[in-house]
Design a protein around this motif. Structure first.
Motif, PDB file in Angstrom:
ATOM      1  N   ALA A  73     -86.108  74.432  88.301  1.00 55.63           N
ATOM      2  CA  ALA A  73     -84.749  73.953  88.050  1.00 55.63           C
ATOM      3  C   ALA A  73     -84.447  72.899  89.100  1.00 55.63           C
ATOM      4  N   PHE A  93     -83.344  72.698  83.676  1.00 55.36           N
ATOM      5  CA  PHE A  93     -84.393  73.690  83.951  1.00 55.36           C
ATOM      6  C   PHE A  93     -85.454  73.533  82.879  1.00 55.36           C
ATOM      7  N   LYS A 114     -79.303  72.923  82.550  1.00 49.25           N
ATOM      8  CA  LYS A 114     -79.215  74.194  83.258  1.00 49.25           C
ATOM      9  C   LYS A 114     -77.995  74.980  82.802  1.00 49.25           C
ATOM     10  N   PRO A 115     -78.144  76.288  82.584  1.00 49.59           N
ATOM     11  CA  PRO A 115     -76.969  77.103  82.260  1.00 49.59           C
ATOM     12  C   PRO A 115     -75.899  76.941  83.330  1.00 49.59           C
ATOM     13  N   LEU A 118     -75.465  79.676  86.163  1.00 48.70           N
ATOM     14  CA  LEU A 118     -76.597  80.058  87.011  1.00 48.70           C
ATOM     15  C   LEU A 118     -76.751  79.115  88.195  1.00 48.70           C
ATOM     16  N   GLN A 122     -81.626  81.001  90.188  1.00 49.95           N
ATOM     17  CA  GLN A 122     -81.643  81.841  88.987  1.00 49.95           C
ATOM     18  C   GLN A 122     -82.251  81.099  87.800  1.00 49.95           C
ATOM     19  N   ALA A 123     -81.867  79.841  87.630  1.00 52.57           N
ATOM     20  CA  ALA A 123     -82.362  79.059  86.492  1.00 52.57           C
ATOM     21  C   ALA A 123     -83.864  78.846  86.564  1.00 52.57           C
ATOM     22  N   ARG A 274     -80.441  79.337  77.039  1.00 43.62           N
ATOM     23  CA  ARG A 274     -79.240  78.874  77.747  1.00 43.62           C
ATOM     24  C   ARG A 274     -77.979  79.431  77.098  1.00 43.62           C
TER      25      ARG A 274
END
Length: 315
Positions: A73, A93, A114-115, A118, A122-123, A274
């Protein structure tokens, strides 16, 4: 830039923390500043050059790709010709060969935004392991009872959550140290250190890679599906693929579906994950982070099977 490189196969002491040239984004590629990189089981296999059946692709006498790492990420710092989905500054990510570095090239079709909920750490724990779990579960769609062997590791923690989200009754096999984690994800737990496996299941995901094919088939329904995830165990030549090949040979002679899995990380699956993550349906489980310079220790820790969920390295 700093990166983790190797020029020969072996255990983690072949990995070196060195300065190398910064890559340049080619056509259809992003140049990503890596903020975190996940440590998946494949890192060890590429580092060790095992099993030997993979050497034609990996490089017979030495690695074709010097820089280790795949899932990551980070932030886009440049886009190559033809890229349409991303721009400089986007947080992404995905996967790119050589992710254990400060910068890496990523193909556009191997990345997603990327979410939003997060961190980079984490991603980075999502792309390889979550895509593997997602694709393994698709082999047995609509399974009412799912068994996940190796439920406390990187792939397993995602498999439990994704199977629960599908409405399945999930049982996870793990060690005592990981039992509370797996139970907290919503699975019934079988502690392999003190309990025997019982019952039958519509879908079995064997991530740990140690049980014999015949033993697993006894716990599979008559028309159930068994998926071998990863290549752990076995000999030097075939590794865990030995059981996958055995299953492939047996499948035509019965109703049970016995198969291996070669997972990929397409943008469509990353985008699907995601959406699940942002909805709170799936959450990455992080054990710990290591500095990039200590990537060898991270690989040792992951390969020893100690990680509760995923571990990542950060530059």
């Amino acid at each position: 830039m700093k990166a983790i490189v190797q020029d020969t196969y072996g255990e983690a002491d072949v990995l070196r923390f060195e300065d190398i040239d910064r890559p340049v984004a080619g056509r259809g590629e992003l140049l990503v500043e890596v903020r975190a990189a996940g440590v998946d089981a494949g890192v060890w296999h590429l580092m060790a050059g095992m099993p030997l059946i993979g050497r034609p692709a990996m490089g017979w006498s030495r690695p074709k790709m010097r820089v280790r790492g795949l899932e990551l990420a980070g932030r886009v710092v440049a886009v190559g010709e033809g890229v349409t989905r991303f721009k400089e500054g986007d947080e992404v990510f995905g996967t790119g060969w050589g992710a254990f570095a400060e910068y890496v090239r990523v193909k556009e079709d191997k990345a997603a935004h990327k979410p939003a909920n997060l961190s980079f750490e984490q991603a980075a724990a999502v792309p390889v392991s979550a895509c593997t779990a997602l694709q393994a579960l698709r082999k047995g769609e609509n399974a009412a009872r799912v068994l996940v062997i190796g439920a406390g590791g990187g792939v397993g923690t995602y498999a439990v959550q994704l199977a629960k989200a599908s409405g399945a009754q999930v049982t996870g096999v793990c060690s005592t140290a990981k039992a509370d984690l797996v139970r907290g994800l919503g699975a019934e737990v079988v502690d392999y250190t003190s309990e025997e496996l019982t019952g039958t299941y519509d879908l079995i995901l064997d991530i740990a890679g140690l049980r014999k094919l015949g033993t697993l088939r006894k716990h599979l329904t008559r028309d159930g599906t068994l998926v071998f995830v990863g290549g752990e165990g076995g000999g030097r030549w075939l590794g865990g693929m030995q059981r996958s090949l055995g299953g492939l040979l047996l499948s035509p002679f019965g109703k049970q579906n016995l198969r291996g899995l070669f997972a990929t990380e397409p943008a469509a699956d990353l985008e699907h994950l995601r959406s699940l993550i942002e909805a709170g349906t799936v959450t990455p489980v992080l054990d710990r982070t290591f500095p990039l310079a200590q990537a060898a220790d991270a690989v040792r820790y992951q390969h020893a099977g100690k990680a509760r969920g995923k571990i990542v390295v950060v530059p």
